[in-house]
Scaffold this motif. Sequence first.
Motif, PDB file in Angstrom:
ATOM      1  N   UNK A   1     -68.406  69.528 -11.040  1.00  0.00           N
ATOM      2  CA  UNK A   1     -69.183  69.602  -9.860  1.00  0.00           C
ATOM      3  C   UNK A   1     -68.746  68.948  -8.679  1.00  0.00           C
ATOM      4  N   UNK A   2     -68.001  69.356  -8.016  1.00  0.00           N
ATOM      5  CA  UNK A   2     -67.722  68.205  -6.572  1.00  0.00           C
ATOM      6  C   UNK A   2     -68.836  68.387  -5.743  1.00  0.00           C
ATOM      7  N   UNK A   3     -68.993  67.350  -4.849  1.00  0.00           N
ATOM      8  CA  UNK A   3     -70.009  67.133  -3.854  1.00  0.00           C
ATOM      9  C   UNK A   3     -69.423  66.064  -2.568  1.00  0.00           C
ATOM     10  N   UNK A   4     -69.940  66.028  -1.396  1.00  0.00           N
ATOM     11  CA  UNK A   4     -69.560  65.166  -0.549  1.00  0.00           C
ATOM     12  C   UNK A   4     -68.490  65.549   0.528  1.00  0.00           C
ATOM     13  N   UNK A   5     -68.146  66.626   0.395  1.00  0.00           N
ATOM     14  CA  UNK A   5     -67.265  67.152   1.467  1.00  0.00           C
ATOM     15  C   UNK A   5     -67.998  67.703   2.791  1.00  0.00           C
ATOM     16  N   UNK A   6     -67.300  67.729   3.872  1.00  0.00           N
ATOM     17  CA  UNK A   6     -67.859  67.940   5.157  1.00  0.00           C
ATOM     18  C   UNK A   6     -67.003  68.092   6.301  1.00  0.00           C
TER      19      UNK A   6
ATOM     20  N   UNK B   1     -65.142  73.872  -8.661  1.00  0.00           N
ATOM     21  CA  UNK B   1     -65.046  74.719  -7.730  1.00  0.00           C
ATOM     22  C   UNK B   1     -64.603  74.428  -6.379  1.00  0.00           C
ATOM     23  N   UNK B   2     -64.581  73.280  -6.133  1.00  0.00           N
ATOM     24  CA  UNK B   2     -64.062  72.736  -4.749  1.00  0.00           C
ATOM     25  C   UNK B   2     -65.093  72.170  -3.833  1.00  0.00           C
TER      26      UNK B   2
ATOM     27  N   UNK C   1     -60.475  57.414   3.885  1.00  0.00           N
ATOM     28  CA  UNK C   1     -60.589  56.799   4.967  1.00  0.00           C
ATOM     29  C   UNK C   1     -59.388  57.291   5.845  1.00  0.00           C
ATOM     30  N   UNK C   2     -59.690  56.849   7.389  1.00  0.00           N
ATOM     31  CA  UNK C   2     -58.388  57.047   8.226  1.00  0.00           C
ATOM     32  C   UNK C   2     -58.172  58.536   8.210  1.00  0.00           C
ATOM     33  N   UNK C   3     -58.984  59.644   8.010  1.00  0.00           N
ATOM     34  CA  UNK C   3     -58.835  61.002   7.795  1.00  0.00           C
ATOM     35  C   UNK C   3     -57.841  61.553   9.225  1.00  0.00           C
ATOM     36  N   UNK C   4     -57.139  62.342   8.554  1.00  0.00           N
ATOM     37  CA  UNK C   4     -56.353  63.073   9.608  1.00  0.00           C
ATOM     38  C   UNK C   4     -56.436  64.656   9.432  1.00  0.00           C
ATOM     39  N   UNK C   5     -56.416  65.256  10.650  1.00  0.00           N
ATOM     40  CA  UNK C   5     -56.143  66.902  10.694  1.00  0.00           C
ATOM     41  C   UNK C   5     -55.577  67.404   9.381  1.00  0.00           C
ATOM     42  N   UNK C   6     -54.292  66.895   9.052  1.00  0.00           N
ATOM     43  CA  UNK C   6     -53.483  67.395   8.093  1.00  0.00           C
ATOM     44  C   UNK C   6     -54.362  67.245   6.467  1.00  0.00           C
ATOM     45  N   UNK C   7     -55.436  66.444   6.564  1.00  0.00           N
ATOM     46  CA  UNK C   7     -56.326  66.327   5.327  1.00  0.00           C
ATOM     47  C   UNK C   7     -57.059  67.391   5.207  1.00  0.00           C
ATOM     48  N   UNK C   8     -57.291  68.366   6.143  1.00  0.00           N
ATOM     49  CA  UNK C   8     -58.262  69.517   6.129  1.00  0.00           C
ATOM     50  C   UNK C   8     -57.617  70.262   4.712  1.00  0.00           C
ATOM     51  N   UNK C   9     -58.795  70.575   3.917  1.00  0.00           N
ATOM     52  CA  UNK C   9     -58.328  71.358   2.670  1.00  0.00           C
ATOM     53  C   UNK C   9     -59.656  71.500   1.852  1.00  0.00           C
ATOM     54  N   UNK C  10     -59.551  72.197   0.955  1.00  0.00           N
ATOM     55  CA  UNK C  10     -60.563  72.475  -0.099  1.00  0.00           C
ATOM     56  C   UNK C  10     -60.128  71.387  -1.232  1.00  0.00           C
TER      57      UNK C  10
END
Length: 125
Positions: A5-10, A117-118, A83-92
């Motif tokens: 079970x994953x958590x922490x996305x947003x 489940x992502x 860290x240093x997140x970029x728009x290209x990191x957008x994903x499940x």
Amino acid sequence: QVQLVESGGGSVQAGGSLRLSCAASGATYSFTCMAWFRQAPGREREGVASIDSDGSTTYADSVKGRFTISAGNHKNTLYLQMNSLKPDDTAAYYCAADFRDVWCERLREIDHTYWGQGTQVTVSS
């Protein structure tokens, strides 16, 4: 039955940080390999980072220097500090694991039997 079970996305702005967590249940033994994969809309799922039972880590070139994978003190827990997140990191983002003696450093889907489940990560510019 093993479950991840994953958590922490947003949602976060470019340059920001997020920390993903993965908790396993139902596992009698420790995993030999745990990893994070991600899948953006319209794209194939890709390996992000992996860690084996010796603590050796592997990263995709696209995240080297920005992401850190780590195993928790509690058996079969996994984290991904982004860290240093970029728009290209957008994903499940998916947590994956296996008990077999696999080549963890290859970051291949076939080397991971168990999948979460992502959790969605959205980075805005």
